[in-house]
Structures are given as structure tokens and as C-alpha cells.
Design an enzyme around this catalytic site. Structure first.
Site, PDB file in Angstrom:
ATOM      1  N   SER A 144       0.850  -1.121   0.089  1.00 33.88           N
ATOM      2  CA  SER A 144       0.054   0.008  -0.245  1.00 33.88           C
ATOM      3  C   SER A 144       0.745   1.287  -0.077  1.00 33.88           C
ATOM      4  O   SER A 144       1.514   1.442  -0.959  1.00 33.88           O
ATOM      5  CB  SER A 144      -0.920  -0.095   0.923  1.00 33.88           C
ATOM      6  OG  SER A 144      -1.916   0.656   1.063  1.00 33.88           O
ATOM      7  N   ASP A 298      -8.475  -6.213  -4.642  1.00 29.25           N
ATOM      8  CA  ASP A 298      -8.487  -4.657  -3.982  1.00 29.25           C
ATOM      9  C   ASP A 298      -9.291  -3.823  -4.781  1.00 29.25           C
ATOM     10  O   ASP A 298      -9.539  -3.680  -5.937  1.00 29.25           O
ATOM     11  CB  ASP A 298      -7.192  -4.379  -4.212  1.00 29.25           C
ATOM     12  CG  ASP A 298      -6.691  -3.420  -3.220  1.00 29.25           C
ATOM     13  OD1 ASP A 298      -7.233  -2.305  -3.255  1.00 29.25           O
ATOM     14  OD2 ASP A 298      -5.242  -3.301  -2.952  1.00 29.25           O
ATOM     15  N   HIS A 327      -7.852  -5.200  -0.123  1.00 30.66           N
ATOM     16  CA  HIS A 327      -7.022  -4.416   0.276  1.00 30.66           C
ATOM     17  C   HIS A 327      -6.401  -5.051   1.636  1.00 30.66           C
ATOM     18  O   HIS A 327      -5.162  -5.083   1.658  1.00 30.66           O
ATOM     19  CB  HIS A 327      -7.020  -2.992   0.188  1.00 30.66           C
ATOM     20  CG  HIS A 327      -5.828  -2.164   0.404  1.00 30.66           C
ATOM     21  ND1 HIS A 327      -4.803  -2.081  -0.857  1.00 30.66           N
ATOM     22  CD2 HIS A 327      -5.270  -1.562   1.329  1.00 30.66           C
ATOM     23  CE1 HIS A 327      -3.891  -1.327  -0.398  1.00 30.66           C
ATOM     24  NE2 HIS A 327      -4.269  -1.058   0.895  1.00 30.66           N
TER      25      HIS A 327
END
Lengths: 353, 353
Positions: A144, A298, A327
Site C-alpha cells: 500500500s 483490491d 486490500h
């Protein structure tokens, strides 16, 4: 500066806080005495060629990497590698709005300057070189916002990064991501208790932080996560109990200004600012052996946003991670998650670079 | 009751407001004198077998159907069909929190009762029967919450519905959808100006309604909509201009309590409550020739949530609509959208039923 017991050794275990001195920021401000929280695992070998840098994501710290990703049973094995996890600026453990004091006192709370992904990477490079004597990295890996930092490392310091793995993130933030983070930010700043950043305690902002958690519920997990009631794996009886017992307390413990510092950075992650906006040119600088690892479910770093970037990196591979959580699969809840990560990182670490 | 100029003939053109009398609600409350706003197009034939009912979505009214979906160039051709668009309860045009007065004065604002999709359908059936003398429908069609109403019609009154088309919606709301609507609701109710539903004007809640629009930006459109800058087709120069010039004013003109009434209903759409929770049994009641039409890029009614329901409807067909806008493709902005809708609805209307 305010006290927040979440950002403590009691919660985060062992880590050191190291001063790297004055950090002049890309946006023009300065952190007079920048501290980075750093947790290490394993031993740097004599050749100093077994160092792995791990970068952290929004709201995350070295803790989740220690607990989930690092260990003798994992690719990130401290028996082989010297693994350095550096908590990002604004993480609450490194220099952050809520803990700015002493020489940084003028930066406390709403006075904290804008920090960019590039500032973190400059700070990390200095920490590794000056504090650990590390000049090259066997691997940089992050998820991320950690992937954003990994991209920045690979583009900015190509000669120092032998391998790179970007999990669930992009080199250039997307407009949808900007809007998502806008909604997260608005949930916090709209709380009257936020008081334009001058609250006395994160408890004053619990309503805003709870709404922020509510938006994460919608975007952080996949529609399938909720439909399949995957939260049952965490031993909750209802999605309401999961929200109240997991996702809400996860965020309400944190400092609002710290989260906002990270969100501002996240929204502006973009390696193409090194090349006048030319993303291909920026990614063309990467010489690391690179695995780009989006998570298939995601909702905000979808594979189709990630893959076009991967194709711009010479010799890179797209390694899609399959995880119904979406995610927040990054938390490693699914038993099928870490075996995939270990497989990919293991192959990458074994590859000549 | 408060004045809100958005809910007017000036903005919404021609429509009638028809009283259907007392409506006892599924949740136990009562609307003493329920009014439905209704716009009609075309003429009911002598056999009374050319009636089409259109149901409306969250925040939408007959206006978008009139402007985008209905006309001589469309499958919904007033030259052939008598098309009745009924604005849902809580839409701001039919009986709603902001306009409750006279016999409904006790229901004004925060005192408005909980209304369900089933209440709308019961009210619509009465309107059609008593006011228009219509006992069967050549087609019921709606998008999003309108699809929820269409499912409810087809399950509840199978003998009255010859054909049904559900666009971008589900028969049973998903947990992810509940969380999404929770986030929308929280954006509004957290605004201090909301005053627990007793604001004096929707302008008092402009901050909350703007945050609500911001969450719609993330979920209502697809990631590709933003990446491809499809908003340029609406002649905006930036996504910020699109938000400030389109999506934010779209919602800030509306009444907060009205939106909340709709959201509560949306979250609880579920035809299986007719069959003790057995979705297959509920959908098994459908005798209409049915086309189920999800939008491929929909972030919150994804095809994979829609298709399992479609497979439970005898003789139904899945007709996936391709639209990069995602859910709000329903607005008909993409030039490729209405040709698909017309193709599917045209085939459905031509099919024996």
C-alpha cells in the site's frame, strides 16, 4: 504534543527511535530533528549485502510485519536477512504531529508540515547509511503506502535497490484513490472534536475516527469479504461485532493528525514527479529485479491500475495475490495469503540481482 | 415541513401528486394520507395491457427517466406504451419527511416513520388499480432501488407483472451495501447542522451532504471513470470541477431526511422476507419474463452479486450492461449506455409474456 498510549512499546513491542537530524522537506518545510522508529530482525552480515528494508502502510507499523510477515518460516527470515522495518513519518512512532516536541515543538498538531513519500525515502536512506552503514539493499518491500515508498526507492536510488516488491500499491496514485482518501479525511476533519487539529485527545475525535473506519469497511475489504462473512475467521458473530470489536477500535486508538499526515502523503504518491510527469521515464530508471504484487480483490488498487505500471519496469514480473479480503488482505488474515507472499518474495530473493 | 425549491415543478416538470389514502406500513407506522408523485407518458389502450411501471432510485425521480429513458426513439416509447413513473416515498415529491403536512403533519422531519420497499410497492399497486384502473403491467422496470422495487413487484404480485427488468440492483441487499449506505447516512447525520433531523433548511446540512457526495464519488463511479476522466464528456475541466459543479450540487439541493428515508429502505430491500428468509423460494414465485441487467463496472451491485439471484428466476436472462461509469451509468451519460438498455428492453417487450 499529546499523550497517546497506542504509540508505545507496550503496544508496539521493541523498536528504536533514531534521530537522523534535520530533514528538509520536498514541500518546503523542515523537520528540525527527525526521528524514525525502526525495528530490526536478524543480523547484518560482514559484506553488508543481506539487508532488507520494509516500509509501512497507512495506519500500519512494524508491528504487523513482525507479527505476520517476518520469521524463520517466512521468506523474510531473520536467520538469513537483516530486516529493517522503518515506520513512516506521521506513523505516530516516528516524528508525527501528536509527538512533536523538543526541537520539533513548533510542528506539533495542526502545525505539522506536509510530508511526501519522497521525504520518507530520503530519511530512510540516511538512516540506513549513517546509522546502519548500509549502502545497498537486497530487497525493499512494502504494501500500500509501503509500495509507494518502495517505488520511490527503486526510482530514486536505483543503484541501492537490488530487488523490489510492491504489494497492493501504485507508483502513481490514481484519481479514485485521491477521492477515497478525501472521503477518509473529511470523516475526521468534520468532527467538531477535531477542532482544526487542536483536539486534546484522540478521544475527542472518536466519532470522526469511527466514520473513517466505516468508510474503510466499504473500500478496504471486498464485497465478497462481507458476503462470505470472512470476519467469522476472526471469531466475530456478526459484521456489527466485527466493526465494533475490530475495525473501529483499530482506528479510534490512533491519532487523527497522524492519520491525516499519512493520507496527505498517500494522495500524492507519484514517482513521475522526478521526470516532469513522465511515468514511463520514471519507471524506466528502475534497475532492481522487481515483482509487482497487486491483490486481485483490491477495491482501490485494482490489478488493472497496477499492471500498466508493471509493464513499464524492465524485467519485472506481475505476481497477482489472490485474497478475498481485498486490500486489507495485507493484514494476513486469510490462511492462503502468507503462503503466496512467501512464494513470491522467496523467488524474488533467490533471483540473481 | 420545510420549503425546498428543488422539489418543484420548476425543477421536475410535469407530474401529478395523487393521494392513495391511508398507508399502513410494514414496520408498523402509518402514513395517514399517502401521496405519490406520478408522471405518465403515452396513453393507456382500451385493453389496458400496454402499461409500463417505472420505479425510481435513491435520489432520483421521474425526471431522469423522462429525460433519458423514455421517448419515441427508445424502447420505452410513449407511442406504444402507457408509461407510469412513480416517485418513491421519501423521494421528496411523494410523501416525504420534508413535505409532510396536513394529515401527515405528525410525520414531519425526524418523526417520519420507517418505510420499506414493500410499502412503496403496495402503494404503487393501489395507485395503479384505483387511480388508473390498471390490473396488469406489460413491464415493471427500475434501476438500483428501482430494481429492488421491481423485484418486490415480481415476487409480491406475480400475476400482475408480465415482464420485469431489474437494472443495477439486487433482490436481497448485500452486507457490503448496508455498510456503504451506513457511511452515506453517517456523513449526513454527523453534521451538527442536521440537528437530529430538525434542521430548518437543507442548507444547514450542506457540509454533511457534500461529504455524502464525496462518498458517492468513490463508490458510485468506477475507478476507470476517474482514471479515464470520463467527466470530460460532461464538459468539466477537472475532477474537482466535476465534483463542485455536478455531484456536490446534485446532492446538496436535496433534503437530508428524505435521503435518509430512502437509505433506510435501500438497506433493507429483501424479497426473501416474504418466504421466511428463503431467497430461492421468493424468487421462485416470479412468473414474469425477467431480464436481470447489472452494470459490469458497478462497485456496489457487482455482477457476481446479481447473477446468483438471476439464476433463481425461472426463464430469466442475465443481460450485463457495459458501462465504464459504474453504478451511476444509470444517468445515461455514456453514449453507449442507452442503446444497450433499449436493445434489452426492446427484446423483453417483444417477448411473449
Amino acid at each position: 504534543m499529546i499523550e497517546n498510549p497506542f504509540y508505545s512499546h507496550e503496544i508496539h513491542g521493541d523498536y528504536d527511535v533514531v534521530s537522523i537530524g534535520r530533514l528538509d522537506l520536498e514541500e518546503g518545510g523542515t523537520i528540525p530533528d527527525c526521528h524514525l522508529a525502526v525495528a530490526t530482525f536478524g543480523t547484518l552480515n560482514e559484506a553488508k549485502d543481506n539487508a532488507v528494508l520494509v516500509t509501512t502502510w497507512f495506519s500500519g507499523t512494524h508491528q504487523i510485519w513482525r507479527d505476520v510477515y517476518i520469521g524463520p518460516e517466512h521468506a523474510l527470515d531473520p536467520g538469513t536477512y537483516f530486516i529493517v522495518v522503518v515506520d513512516q513519518i506521521g506513523s505516530g512512532l516516528s516524528t508525527s504531529p501528536h509527538n512533536a516536541d523538543g526541537p520539533n515543538a513548533a510542528l506539533a498538531m495542526s502545525d505539522f508540515p506536509h510530508v511526501r513519500i519522497g521525504d520518507d525515502v530520503v530519511a530512510q536512506e540516511r538512516l540506513l547509511r549513517e546509522h546502519f552503514g548500509i549502502d545497498e539493499l537486497a530487497l525493499v518491500v512494502g504494501g500500500s503506502m509501503g509500495a509507494q515508498q518502495t517505488y520511490e526507492w527503486a526510482v530514486r536510488f536505483p543503484q541501492k535497490v537490488r530487488r523490489a516488491a510492491m504489494i497492493a500499491g501504485t507508483a502513481q496514485n490514481t484519481p479514485h484513490d485521491v477521492l477515497f482518501a478525501d472521503a477518509l479525511v473529511a470523516a475526521i476533519t468534520s468532527d467538531p472534536g477535531y477542532a482544526e487539529g487542536e483536539y486534546k485527545s484522540n478521544d475527542d475525535v472518536v466519532a470522526g475516527l469511527t466514520r473513517h473506519a466505516g468508510i474503510w469497511a466499504v473500500m478496504g475489504f471486498s464485497t465478497e469479504f462481507w458476503k462470505q462473512e470472512v470476519w467469522r475467521a476472526l471469531e466475530f458473530d456478526s459484521k456489527e461485532a466485527f466493526m465494533a470489536g475490530f475495525l473501529e477500535p483499530y482506528f479510534t486508538a490512533m491519532d487523527p493528525n497522524d492519520l491525516l499526515t499519512q493520507a496527505w502523503k498517500w494522495q500524492r504518491g507519484d514517482v513521475a514527479r522526478h521526470t516532469g510527469g513522465d511515468l514511463a521515464a520514471a519507471l524506466g530508471r528502475i534497475t532492481a529485479k522487481t515483482f509487482v504484487m497487486p491483490i486481485d480483490e483490491d477495491m482501490f488498487f485494482p490489478v488493472r491500475d497496477v499492471e500498466p505500471e508493471q509493464r513499464l519496469i524492465a524485467g519485472s514480473e506481475l505476481r497477482v495475490v489472490h485474497d478475498v479480503l481485498g486490500h486489507l488482505g495485507l493484514f494476513g488474515v486469510a490462511p492462503t495469503y502468507m503462503p503466496q507472499i512467501d512464494q513470491h518474495l522467496g523467488e524474488l530473493l533467490a533471483a540473481p540481482a
